[in-house]
Design an enzyme around this catalytic site. Structure first.
Site, PDB file in Angstrom:
ATOM      1  N   ASP A 146     -44.483  -7.898  52.476  1.00  0.00           N
ATOM      2  CA  ASP A 146     -43.798  -7.754  51.193  1.00  0.00           C
ATOM      3  C   ASP A 146     -42.645  -8.762  51.136  1.00  0.00           C
ATOM      4  O   ASP A 146     -41.765  -8.746  51.993  1.00  0.00           O
ATOM      5  CB  ASP A 146     -43.266  -6.311  51.108  1.00  0.00           C
ATOM      6  CG  ASP A 146     -42.648  -5.994  49.756  1.00  0.00           C
ATOM      7  OD1 ASP A 146     -42.629  -6.874  48.872  1.00  0.00           O
ATOM      8  OD2 ASP A 146     -42.170  -4.863  49.593  1.00  0.00           O
ATOM      9  N   ASP A 178     -46.438 -10.505  45.152  1.00  0.00           N
ATOM     10  CA  ASP A 178     -45.597 -10.638  46.346  1.00  0.00           C
ATOM     11  C   ASP A 178     -45.907  -9.638  47.456  1.00  0.00           C
ATOM     12  O   ASP A 178     -45.090  -9.445  48.344  1.00  0.00           O
ATOM     13  CB  ASP A 178     -44.119 -10.552  45.966  1.00  0.00           C
ATOM     14  CG  ASP A 178     -43.693  -9.134  45.634  1.00  0.00           C
ATOM     15  OD1 ASP A 178     -44.494  -8.403  45.021  1.00  0.00           O
ATOM     16  OD2 ASP A 178     -42.572  -8.756  45.981  1.00  0.00           O
ATOM     17  N   GLU A 179     -47.058  -9.006  47.396  1.00  0.00           N
ATOM     18  CA  GLU A 179     -47.403  -8.015  48.421  1.00  0.00           C
ATOM     19  C   GLU A 179     -48.864  -8.116  48.789  1.00  0.00           C
ATOM     20  O   GLU A 179     -49.716  -8.259  47.901  1.00  0.00           O
ATOM     21  CB  GLU A 179     -47.231  -6.596  47.872  1.00  0.00           C
ATOM     22  CG  GLU A 179     -45.838  -6.101  47.704  1.00  0.00           C
ATOM     23  CD  GLU A 179     -45.876  -4.745  46.994  1.00  0.00           C
ATOM     24  OE1 GLU A 179     -46.358  -3.767  47.595  1.00  0.00           O
ATOM     25  OE2 GLU A 179     -45.459  -4.698  45.837  1.00  0.00           O
TER      26      GLU A 179
HETATM   27 MG   LIG Z   1     -41.309  -7.418  47.233  1.00  0.00          MG
END
Ligand SMILES: [Mg+2]
Length: 412
Positions: free
Chosen positions: A9, A110-111
């Site tokens: 993350d 973003d993960e």
């Molecule tokens: Mg994040």
């Protein structure tokens, strides 16, 4: 076989990415000052999409209006979102992850989840591997991630949410009582503010209280389906597999997660506009058009729902994609479930210029296409920070105006 899952993350993704870009160009690091991504400082419009840690100290929250954030911190430095930069950064860190994991599932920009089950001979020490991945991303790409490690997606996800930034945490099943059960019940993944409140009223304060409560009692409080899911989660039970996405059959797509939920149509429309601009700019630069537009949304679970529409005429026009996306979104969303992710995909790609075959060219479309050309020209000349479209289509005119102003500036 015991599974081994990593959740990677990016810490304050949008802000970190913009900061990393600036640092690589010798500019100051906006992570070190009160700063945020989103909106327009002069017009005081838009919402905060991400904020720096110093901005957080002023009480600035993701998802709040720019005007409110500026009241809390008048010196807040605001940068406009550059979704093309974000996509490049997203792909770059996931490419590093793919060098190590046989299966990588991108769950948002973003993960991602990495399935490392059965790799213990290659990587005998999962924590050491997590440090390798984390440090490579930091050293090669200039931004930090948290890595969470566990035997299922839920545990890995919970672990990556422990102390930030630039950290590796484990949450193995045997560590659940010590590391997860003392946390407030609202910290459990998928438990939103309203559910947490109901649980607290039922004297369920911590994740441990939930895990050890009678399932029937929880189901009476939050419903049968949700009750079963959160009770399982509290006990570290999550059999959902890590799914790799099919390669590039997808056409052109973009999705984004907010750190906090989208809860209004207005917020969603702003995000959809930015996404539509970005994804259509890409399809135009390839000289392609799409015959199908899809919108996807994800609420506070791992499930993505999407809705698509086939078009009579293929399009690469931002305004059309935006309007269709808004309609699809309205049909898809119940109007109250908080959303974590929004995405637009353009599929059924064609490269034939069908519009040339039309006997009666549509004037509205021609006008929209000219605006897009102006948009693309500004993007390529000045970078995408030069313009951000207003949130209503009346601002199409402003794009033209700004373009002129920029061109004039350039001439001087
Ligand atoms: Mg994040």
């Amino acid at each position: 076989m015991e599974r081994l899952i990593f959740h990677v993350d990016v810490n304050s993704a949008y802000l970190s990415w913009e900061a990393a870009r600036r640092v690589s160009q010798g500019e100051p690091d906006i992570r070190l000052i009160p700063s945020a991504i989103g909106g327009d400082k002069e017009k005081r419009t838009g919402v905060i999409l991400a904020k720096s840690i110093p901005a957080k100290k002023f009480g600035i929250k993701t998802g709040e209006p720019v005007a409110m954030a500026l009241r809390k911190c008048p010196d807040l430095y605001l940068a406009k979102p550059d979704f093309r930069l974000f996509e490049r950064c997203s792909k770059a860190f996931m490419d590093i992850c793919r060098e190590y994991a046989p299966v990588v599932e991108k769950i948002s920009i973003d993960e991602c989840f990495l399935d490392l089950s059965g790799t213990h001979r290659i990587y005998p020490d999962p924590v050491a591997l997590a440090y390798t991945i984390k440090d490579r991303i930091r050293n090669e790409l200039g931004f930090t991630v948290n890595v969470g490690i566990g035997e299922c997606k839920l545990l890995a996800k919970m672990a990556s949410d422990f102390e930030k930034p630039d950290k590796v945490h484990t949450l193995y099943r045997r560590e659940i009582p010590a590391k997860m059960w003392p946390l407030p019940v609202g910290d459990l993944f998928s438990v939103g503010a309203a559910t947490a409140q109901k649980l607290r009223r039922g004297e369920i304060q911590t994740i441990g209280d939930l895990a050890n409560a009678d399932l029937g009692r929880i189901q009476r409080i939050v419903g049968v389906k949700a009750g079963k899911q959160i009770h399982d989660y509290a006990n570290g039970i999550d059999p959902s597999p890590v799914l790799a996405e099919p390669e590039e059959a997808k056409g052109y797509s973009i999705s984004t997660t907010l750190e906090e939920d989208v809860t209004t149509r207005e917020q969603a429309a702003k995000v959809l506009l930015a996404l539509a601009d970005s994804v259509t700019a890409r399809i135009r630069s390839d000289g392609a058009k799409a015959c199908c537009v899809a919108v996807s949304i994800r609420s506070n679970d791992f499930k993505t729902r999407s809705h698509q529409r086939s078009l009579q005429e293929p399009t690469d026009i931002s305004k059309e994609v935006y309007q269709i996306s808004k309609e699809l979104f309205s049909e898809l969303w119940d109007g109250h479930t908080p959303l974590r992710l929004l995405g637009i995909a353009l599929t059924n790609i064609t490269r034939e210029d069908v519009s040339q075959m039309s006997l009666f060219p549509d004037e509205g479309r021609e006008k929209a296409r000219k605006l897009d050309k102006a948009y693309d020209a500004i993007q390529s000349k000045f970078g995408s920070s030069a313009i951000v479209r207003g949130s209503s289509l009346t601002s199409d005119l402003q794009v033209g105006k700004k373009y002129k102003a920029q061109m004039e500036e350039k001439k001087k």
